[in-house]
Write a protein that holds these residues in place. Structure first.
Motif, mmCIF file in Angstrom:
data_model
loop_
_atom_site.group_PDB
_atom_site.id
_atom_site.type_symbol
_atom_site.label_atom_id
_atom_site.label_comp_id
_atom_site.label_asym_id
_atom_site.label_seq_id
_atom_site.Cartn_x
_atom_site.Cartn_y
_atom_site.Cartn_z
ATOM 1 N N PRO A 1 0.813 -1.227 0.000
ATOM 2 C CA PRO A 1 0.000 0.000 0.000
ATOM 3 C C PRO A 1 0.846 1.277 0.000
ATOM 4 N N GLU B 1 2.182 1.721 -3.527
ATOM 5 C CA GLU B 1 1.110 2.161 -4.425
ATOM 6 C C GLU B 1 0.846 3.643 -4.268
ATOM 7 N N ALA C 1 -3.010 -0.474 -9.026
ATOM 8 C CA ALA C 1 -3.542 0.460 -8.027
ATOM 9 C C ALA C 1 -4.405 1.523 -8.696
#
Length: 68
Positions: A22, A25, A53
């Motif tokens: 995450p 991204e 993403a």
């Protein structure tokens, strides 16, 4: 940042230690097309991590896109 190399013409190559997809991204989406992925560990999704993403974000808005 593990290393930074000046490539000239205002370009730099940065080597980052990344442990969470995450975070990677968000970084790539924020940098947009100004950043080029040279290498990504397969455990983090490989070179298509940004496109995947972006596709998810666009999908939230009902926008379909082929981001390769």
């Amino acid at each position: 940042v593990e290393a930074v190399e000046d490539l000239g013409d205002g370009r730099v190559r940065a080597t980052l230690g990344v442990t969470a997809r995450p975070w990677l991204e968000r970084l790539l989406l924020g940098l947009g097309p100004d950043a080029t992925i040279v290498s990504v560990d397969a455990r983090l999704g490989g070179p298509t991590v940004r496109a995947e993403a972006a596709g998810r974000v666009l999908g939230r808005y009902g926008i379909a896109a082929d981001l390769g």
